[in-house]
Scaffold this active site. Structure first.
Site, short mmCIF file in Angstrom:
data_model
loop_
_atom_site.label_atom_id
_atom_site.label_comp_id
_atom_site.label_asym_id
_atom_site.label_seq_id
_atom_site.Cartn_x
_atom_site.Cartn_y
_atom_site.Cartn_z
N CYS A 1 -8.96 -4.77 18.49
CA CYS A 1 -10.18 -4.56 19.25
C CYS A 1 -9.95 -3.45 20.27
O CYS A 1 -8.84 -2.98 20.46
CB CYS A 1 -10.58 -5.84 19.96
N ARG B 1 -11.44 1.02 16.59
CA ARG B 1 -10.54 -0.13 16.67
C ARG B 1 -11.22 -1.44 16.28
O ARG B 1 -10.56 -2.48 16.15
CB ARG B 1 -9.97 -0.26 18.09
N TRP C 1 -13.01 -6.48 16.54
CA TRP C 1 -12.69 -6.70 15.14
C TRP C 1 -12.39 -8.19 15.03
O TRP C 1 -11.43 -8.67 15.62
CB TRP C 1 -11.49 -5.87 14.71
N ASN D 1 -7.66 -8.14 23.23
CA ASN D 1 -7.29 -7.58 21.94
C ASN D 1 -6.03 -8.29 21.50
O ASN D 1 -5.00 -8.19 22.18
CB ASN D 1 -7.04 -6.07 22.07
N GLY D 2 -6.12 -9.04 20.41
CA GLY D 2 -4.93 -9.75 19.95
C GLY D 2 -5.28 -11.14 19.48
O GLY D 2 -6.44 -11.47 19.21
N GLU E 1 -1.77 6.05 -2.89
CA GLU E 1 -2.53 6.49 -1.73
C GLU E 1 -3.95 6.88 -2.13
O GLU E 1 -4.92 6.58 -1.41
CB GLU E 1 -1.82 7.67 -1.04
N LYS F 1 -7.33 5.08 -0.64
CA LYS F 1 -8.41 5.81 0.02
C LYS F 1 -9.77 5.49 -0.63
O LYS F 1 -10.77 5.28 0.05
CB LYS F 1 -8.16 7.32 -0.04
N GLU G 1 -10.81 1.91 0.26
CA GLU G 1 -11.07 1.74 1.69
C GLU G 1 -12.48 2.17 2.08
O GLU G 1 -13.16 1.47 2.84
CB GLU G 1 -10.09 2.58 2.52
N HIS H 1 2.13 -1.65 -20.52
CA HIS H 1 2.61 -2.98 -20.14
C HIS H 1 1.53 -3.81 -19.46
O HIS H 1 1.83 -4.75 -18.73
CB HIS H 1 3.83 -2.84 -19.21
N LYS I 1 -8.72 0.68 12.85
CA LYS I 1 -7.69 1.71 12.80
C LYS I 1 -6.30 1.19 13.16
O LYS I 1 -5.34 1.44 12.45
CB LYS I 1 -8.08 2.84 13.76
#
Length: 613
Positions: A2, A27, A79, A104-105, A486, A490, A493, A509, A608
């Site tokens: 947050c 955030r 968040w 935040n946490g 990656e 992306k 996301e 496989h 983020k």
């Protein structure tokens, strides 16, 4: 994950708080809120609070009907962890007796604390873990303790990782804050004092900061900031002056931060290289004064990282092994719960964009306890907690990265890991001529990235074909398998298309069962010794009716066809090619998301800086 901002000033602070929330929204953007001590109204001296579910813009609309003149206030963008995103669970949280808190946490022992407080008669109005804090403070005040001491006693009862700020209408001229495991900085204005989760939130108001350390207990007065430890002993924290400017965190004409940051990569790579290659070598001293003695003794490298940084580490594993350096790469959130064997003469490398990721910090602590050797931190934030833990440091110089989906931070991490590989190779007396050649190629890297950016119009047109797709498969071989990972990350996301990546040789496989005309398959095809193997994998896809999008070296000899779209890239040295091939995959994800209409910079359910486990 947050965002916190707080301010005391001889003028209304709501504009400061709102500007800070807008800067910190990367955030967390599930809900937002502010609390101030009223000034100049009938409610003089009372707490005024407004909250809203959704984005900061929703909070701005909720505030439009109010005239808030308070000179002391705290604010938060959330968040969600405990409790669904809603106005009910938005911060600040209040007690009935005029105490407000933002956090935040995660408060890990909140359930036991909640039961105890309920037995004392406290009523809870949210589903959050944070609400216990304001009630704890009130419970301590009822025992006769003043506000600051009540906060200090309450904070000692908390277990978990957090940064928090507490406001009380009983003490309207101060704010109490604490940091344990989550980022928090204090800002020094000419006649104002500030707090924030990130310096960027306060750049319009100050460039001077105190970087708070683990366990700090902070009191903001109107004319000063005092830092103490948990026992009330005064602590000295040096003042730093940041070179960042408000312009550095602006859009500067771009539609989204992600696109701006994609286009900043040539400059970011150049800045990361500046002053670090001397006489055709990367001196060990680039990583710190102790590096020269340490590097000559290194037999093994253990890399720990999360997400995009983990993919950078996987590329580095290929580079290091190519120079005879043993290297393992671990996901930090898993590493901390294992009992790995500690190799002799090990160098521990932790990679993090923010340097505040809780999984990284916990993994570093566990690794040190198990004797994994000296720590080298590769990070983009000079004031981060990770760098304070490290004996050796390489700053990546990417500049502020606001878009949640990392781009330039990833590129500069790769550049930093490339430099580390070459420095270790020299220290271990590897082929000096090969190292010199590898470093010569770096001089042309910014130009190669520029050329890759020139593919945007073609990629934009290709992206139209992805809008109706629900799944995608990415393929790569060798050091380009992590680039495929990656690329898949992306795409998922920011466009919400389910995407997976595999080493191309693994098709037969299992993944080949998914391939049909509805499943686009994206391949990374540089002109290297594995190219012919990759061409065979492409034919396997075509034989099953699959549609291919291939990012290929101009000399690769892969032909365009009805079921194969080729995007040609300029020739690039095999060692450097993972950095260059990451660029078109970033652009593909961006344009698919743009066409689909998703929020490119703030994808759903993400934030983020990951400061919770």
């Amino acid at each position: 994950m947050c965002g916190i901002v707080a301010a005391l000033a001889p003028r209304p602070v709501l504009p400061v708080l709102m500007a800070g929330l807008r800067s910190l929204e990367y955030r967390g953007y599930d809900s937002a809120g502010v609390a101030l001590i009223e000034e100049g109204t009938e409610q003089q001296g009372q707490l005024f609070r407004v909250r809203s579910a959704g984005r900061v813009r929703d909070l701005e609309q909720a505030l439009a009907e109010h005239t808030a003149l308070g000179q002391v206030g705290i604010a938060h963008t959330r968040w969600a962890t405990h409790g669904v995103p809603s106005e009910r669970n938005a911060h600040p949280l209040l007690s009935d007796e005029g105490v407000a808190v933002v956090c935040n946490g995660i408060i890990e022992n909140h359930e036991a604390l909640r039961r105890s407080l309920q037995e004392q008669g406290f009523t809870f109005t949210s589903d959050t873990d944070t609400e216990v804090i304001c009630h704890l403070v009130v419970s301590q005040q009822r025992l006769g303790r003043d506000f600051v001491e009540a906060c200090r006693r309450s904070i000692t009862m908390l277990e978990g990782s957090y940064a928090l700020a507490i406001l009380s209408q009983v003490e309207p001229d101060l704010i109490v804050a604490a940091r344990r495991g989550s980022p928090l900085v204090a800002g020094l204005g000419e006649d104002s004092q500030f707090l924030a989760s990130d310096m960027t939130a306060l750049l319009h108001y100050t460039r001077r900061f105190l970087v708070l350390e683990e366990g700090d207990f902070v009191i903001l007065y109107r004319d000063r900031i005092e830092v103490e430890n948990a026992h009330g002993e005064r602590q000295q924290r040096s003042v730093i002056e940041t070179n960042m400017s408000p312009e550095s965190i602006g859009l500067n004409g771009y539609r989204h931060y992600m696109l701006k940051e994609i286009y900043e990569q040539p400059r970011a790579a150049l800045d990361t290289l500046e002053g670090r290659i001397i006489n055709g070598q990367v001196p060990a001293a680039v990583f710190g004064p102790a590096a020269e003695a340490l590097f000559s003794e290194v037999d093994n490298v253990k890399i720990i990282a999360c997400g995009t940084s983990y993919h950078a580490g996987l590329v580095a594993k290929h580079w290091m092994e190519g120079f005879g350096i043993a290297c393992d790469v671990e996901i930090a959130s898993e590493f901390r719960y294992r009992q790995p064997v500690v190799p002799q003469n090990n160098l521990l490398v932790a990679i993090s964009q923010s340097g505040e990721t809780v999984d990284i910090l916990a993994a570093v602590k566990a690794a040190k306890e198990r004797g994994f050797g000296p720590l080298l931190a590769i990070c983009n934030v000079a004031e981060s907690a990770l760098l304070r833990e490290a004996e050796l440091v390489l700053l990546t110089r990417a500049g502020p990265e606001i878009g949640v989906a990392s781009t330039k931070a990833f590129t500069t991490q790769l550049v930093g890991l490339y430099l580390l590989t070459m420095s270790l190779a020299v220290a271990r007396s590897s082929n000096q001529e090969r190292v010199r050649h590898a470093l010569q190629g770096l001089a042309g890297l910014p130009a190669l990235i520029e050329r890759a950016l020139g593919l945007e119009p073609q990629i934009k047109a290709i992206a139209e074909g992805f809008v109706s797709k629900e799944h995608a498969l990415f393929l790569g071989r060798g050091s380009h398998y992590p680039i495929a990972l990656e690329g898949a990350l992306k795409l998922k996301e920011i466009s919400y298309i389910h995407a997976e990546a595999y080493p191309a040789g693994e098709l037969k496989h299992g993944p080949l069962a998914l391939v049909d005309e509805r499943m686009p398959v994206i391949a990374v095809a540089p002109n290297n010794p594995l190219l012919e193997k990759l061409k065979s994998n492409i034919q396997e896809v075509r034989a099953r009716g699959g549609r291919m999008l291939v990012f290929a070296d101009q000399a690769a000899g892969i032909q365009q066809d009805d079921d194969v779209t080729v995007v040609p890239l300029a020739p690039v040295d095999d060692l450097l090619s993972p950095i260059v091939y990451a660029i078109p995959l970033q652009l593909l994800a961006y344009h698919v998301a743009l066409i689909k209409g998703t929020d490119v910079d703030k994808p759903r359910n993400l934030a983020k800086s990951v400061t919770v486990e």
